[in-house]
Enzyme design. Structure first.
Site, mmCIF file in Angstrom:
data_model
loop_
_atom_site.group_PDB
_atom_site.id
_atom_site.type_symbol
_atom_site.label_atom_id
_atom_site.label_comp_id
_atom_site.label_asym_id
_atom_site.label_seq_id
_atom_site.Cartn_x
_atom_site.Cartn_y
_atom_site.Cartn_z
ATOM 1 N N GLU A 40 0.456 -7.194 3.548
ATOM 2 C CA GLU A 40 -0.453 -8.324 3.699
ATOM 3 C C GLU A 40 -0.125 -9.350 2.635
ATOM 4 O OE1 GLU A 40 -5.079 -9.274 2.470
ATOM 5 O OE2 GLU A 40 -4.548 -7.252 3.100
ATOM 6 N N LYS A 129 -12.515 -4.321 7.980
ATOM 7 C CA LYS A 129 -12.196 -4.032 6.588
ATOM 8 C C LYS A 129 -13.500 -3.860 5.807
ATOM 9 C CE LYS A 129 -10.709 -7.342 3.782
ATOM 10 N NZ LYS A 129 -9.793 -8.297 3.095
#
Length: 210
Positions: A40, A129
């Site tokens: 990421e 998340k």
């Protein structure tokens, strides 16, 4: 679906934050050598879209490249244009999820409370998340009433507690500065150490599957 399957398979998302494009591929390559297959690149990094482009071009055949700290649909669109396979946010924003799904990418917004987590999922999130992840016990508690929602704890996950998070029901893990120190000088020694740390994370995760 290919990206989502890769996340479920490899589970470890290494977060690269604060790193300029000239170092992004070096770090990505070192992580790949250590067995990491998901990275990421956070948008609050210098020239983050260029880093995503480089990572996608150089490592996209072997790794899935995500954009993180995506706060609005415009940033999601630019990330996707740069080559991002999945979009992560620290918060829940309907328009960002919609933009991500419109282009067939995996949406992973960040939420904390049960209400936020359920809202994110109902808006179309593929995975939610859990941020900040205060501990495995919280993930376990959330999964009590919301067991149908895939959770990816981020913040506070390391190679010592990843087994507990996995046992709590997490489907993946966002790994930040405990793996990649974005403030460190990117030297050959740093990259060797990064590969070694990545191997430790992969080994720790593999232990949970035995």
């Amino acid at each position: 679906m290919e990206t989502l399957q890769a996340i479920y398979q490899h589970q470890l998302i290494s977060i690269i934050r604060g790193v300029p494009p000239k170092d992004a591929v070096k770090i990505g390559s070192a992580l790949k050598e250590g067995g990491i297959r998901l990275v990421e690149m956070t948008l609050n990094s210098p020239d983050a879209f260029e880093s995503i482009r480089l990572l996608s071009r150089e490592l996209g055949r072997e790794m899935k490249i995500g954009a993180g700290t995506v706060l609005d649909p415009e940033a999601a669109f630019l990330s996707i244009q740069a080559g991002a396979d999945f979009i992560l946010s620290p918060t829940v924003k309907a328009a960002t999820i919609e933009m991500t799904k419109r282009y067939g990418k995996v949406s992973i917004p960040g939420a904390y409370t049960p209400t936020e987590i359920l809202s994110a999922y109902e808006l179309g999130a593929d995975i939610v998340k859990v941020f900040p992840a205060i501990g495995p016990g919280y993930v376990k508690d959330i999964r009590g009433p919301l067991s149908h929602i895939p959770l990816l704890p981020t913040g506070g996950v390391n190679d010592q507690n990843i087994a507990a998070f996995k046992q709590a029901g997490a489907v993946g893990f966002g790994i930040g500065s405990s793996l990649v120190d974005g403030k460190a000088e990117v030297t050959p020694a740093f990259l060797r150490e990064l590969t070694a740390k990545a191997k430790n994370y992969v080994a720790a995760l593999e232990q949970t599957m035995k």
